[in-house]
Design an enzyme around this catalytic site. Structure first.
Site, mmCIF file in Angstrom:
data_model
loop_
_atom_site.group_PDB
_atom_site.id
_atom_site.type_symbol
_atom_site.label_atom_id
_atom_site.label_comp_id
_atom_site.label_asym_id
_atom_site.label_seq_id
_atom_site.Cartn_x
_atom_site.Cartn_y
_atom_site.Cartn_z
ATOM 1 N N PRO A 22 0.837 -1.205 0.000
ATOM 2 C CA PRO A 22 0.000 0.000 0.000
ATOM 3 C C PRO A 22 0.869 1.251 0.000
ATOM 4 C CG PRO A 22 -0.601 -1.510 1.787
ATOM 5 C CD PRO A 22 0.687 -1.992 1.231
ATOM 6 N N CYS A 24 0.291 5.455 -0.182
ATOM 7 C CA CYS A 24 -0.655 6.570 -0.234
ATOM 8 C C CYS A 24 -0.362 7.469 -1.429
ATOM 9 C CB CYS A 24 -0.579 7.374 1.051
ATOM 10 S SG CYS A 24 -1.264 6.517 2.479
ATOM 11 N N ALA A 56 -3.506 3.038 2.215
ATOM 12 C CA ALA A 56 -4.226 3.204 3.478
ATOM 13 C C ALA A 56 -5.569 3.872 3.198
ATOM 14 C CB ALA A 56 -3.404 4.038 4.444
ATOM 15 N N GLN A 98 -5.946 -1.880 2.216
ATOM 16 C CA GLN A 98 -5.480 -1.683 3.573
ATOM 17 C C GLN A 98 -6.450 -0.741 4.286
ATOM 18 O OE1 GLN A 98 -2.084 0.978 4.692
ATOM 19 N NE2 GLN A 98 -1.058 -0.947 5.221
ATOM 20 N N TYR A 180 0.161 4.866 13.262
ATOM 21 C CA TYR A 180 -1.252 5.186 13.133
ATOM 22 C C TYR A 180 -2.041 4.577 14.300
ATOM 23 C CZ TYR A 180 0.368 6.969 8.699
ATOM 24 O OH TYR A 180 1.066 7.679 7.754
ATOM 25 N N ARG A 228 -0.649 -5.545 9.109
ATOM 26 C CA ARG A 228 0.656 -4.880 9.004
ATOM 27 C C ARG A 228 1.019 -4.311 10.368
ATOM 28 N NH1 ARG A 228 3.319 -0.821 4.513
ATOM 29 N NH2 ARG A 228 4.072 -2.825 3.752
ATOM 30 N N LEU A 299 13.233 -1.337 1.254
ATOM 31 C CA LEU A 299 14.439 -1.219 0.429
ATOM 32 C C LEU A 299 14.817 -2.535 -0.238
ATOM 33 C CD1 LEU A 299 16.764 1.207 2.438
ATOM 34 C CD2 LEU A 299 15.410 1.675 0.400
ATOM 35 N N ARG A 322 8.450 1.508 -2.984
ATOM 36 C CA ARG A 322 8.975 2.601 -3.816
ATOM 37 C C ARG A 322 9.604 2.104 -5.111
ATOM 38 N NH1 ARG A 322 10.866 5.798 1.510
ATOM 39 N NH2 ARG A 322 8.888 6.826 1.881
#
Length: 352
Positions: A22, A24, A56, A98, A180, A228, A299, A322
């Site tokens: 996920p 955003c 999310a 998610q 969160y 998660r 990563l 990413r």
């Protein structure tokens, strides 16, 4: 090589072990996904991932990270997700979502606007948390949730799960990481309560267990439910890997099928030893000691690295984040680099 072998999750079969994490996009209006989300998520399904997890997705307007967050707190949002999930599944991928509540980290700008808390004249709203402890200096003080408000949060997750199913999603991931709301209840650094939701490990994990139970009541037994977590806060006195293993052991019996293992995000200004695969050991330990499937993320940018994680038994899936923003077709590139043949859409087969 196991990276391109299927993985059974209840009635579903992931076509390989590469999952789009996920991420955003901060690009919705009134919680409604639009053409951007269709192309963003759909291209990654075409790109060969086994599972594409939507960002999310707020279970309430108050639970949004920013005004641009997508949601599933009303039926208009449900309807807006349907063409997106239909396209993802039409490409042979599984559509996941998610579900999240940002808690004290809500009411912020999009990252490209600075990511700071919204000002009152920019539409800021009251944030909530287990305790009235702000995330950082110059952040607004959240309102501590009373037990009635906690029950309402649980009901919001439950209602969002019902809408997720109607929207065409086949997998839900509950967001209890990155500082969160659910993570805020887990960690002693943010949870200073003295009632049944604070103090002991059992009390601090109560909300997560209640949300899982509520979602499992309405989410089909045949479909997977993931969680998660941040395996550590990277801060003394906070949530850590030992507690993460214990939580994983407990939630497995509640119907959680996989622990998506990340870290950090609860408190600012911590030193994190960031390096390729730096979170993989957490996924490996949870998998080994809790005897539950795990996902590795962080990563992981090389096909050989992803393959090694699965071959060594450190995790059951690799979540690409990413690197997928840089290359939506990472799974196809990885297959080519590893000498594996995977099916392309009919429209693309002349290129293979």
């Amino acid at each position: 090589m196991k990276l391109f072998t299927p993985l059974a999750q209840r009635s579903l079969s992931l076509r390989n072990r590469l999952v789009i994490a996920p991420m955003c996009q901060y690009s919705a209006t009134d919680g409604l996904p639009d053409d951007w989300h269709l192309v963003h998520l759909g291209s990654r399904a075409v790109g060969g991932a086994a599972l594409v997890i939507a960002e999310a997705t707020a279970v309430s307007a108050q639970g949004r990270i920013s005004p641009g967050d997508v949601g599933l707190w009303n039926d208009a949002q449900l309807a807006a997700w349907q063409p997106i999930t239909r396209f993802i599944t039409g490409q042979g991928a599984i559509a996941g979502v998610q579900l999240a509540h940002a808690g004290r980290k809500a009411s912020t700008q999009a990252p490209w606007l600075g990511g700071h808390p919204l000002a009152a004249d920019a539409g800021a709203w009251q944030t909530v948390a287990p305790s009235a402890v702000p995330f950082d200096a110059h952040w607004s003080t959240p309102q501590a949730l009373d037990t009635a408000a906690i029950a309402h949060v649980v009901a919001d997750f439950r209602a969002a799960a019902v809408r997720a199913l109607a929207a065409g999603f086949q997998l839900i991931e509950l967001h209890a990481a990155h500082g969160y709301l659910l993570h805020q209840f887990l960690s002693p650094l943010s949870n200073q309560r003295t009632d049944e939701y604070g103090g002991s490990f059992e009390n601090r994990t109560r909300l997560v267990r209640e949300v899982i139970a509520a979602v499992r009541e309405v989410w089909p037994e045949s479909l997977p439910l993931w969680l998660r977590i941040s395996a550590t806060d990277w801060s003394e006195g906070g949530w850590d890997i030992e507690q993460s293993v214990r939580l994983a052991q407990e939630v497995k019996s509640l119907g959680i099928d996989l622990i998506d293992t990340s870290s950090g995000g609860l408190v600012p200004h911590v030193k994190i030893p960031v390096a390729p695969g730096y979170q993989v050991p957490f996924a490996a330990r949870i998998r080994r000691e809790a005897d539950v499937a795990t996902g590795a993320v962080g990563l992981i940018t090389e096909s050989t690295h992803a393959a090694r994680i699965i071959d060594e038994g450190s995790a059951d899936v690799v979540l690409i984040a990413r690197e997928s923003l840089r290359d939506p077709y990472f799974p196809r590139r990885a297959a080519q680099e590893l000498g594996v043949s995977i099916t392309a859409p009919l429209q693309y087969q002349r290129a293979w």
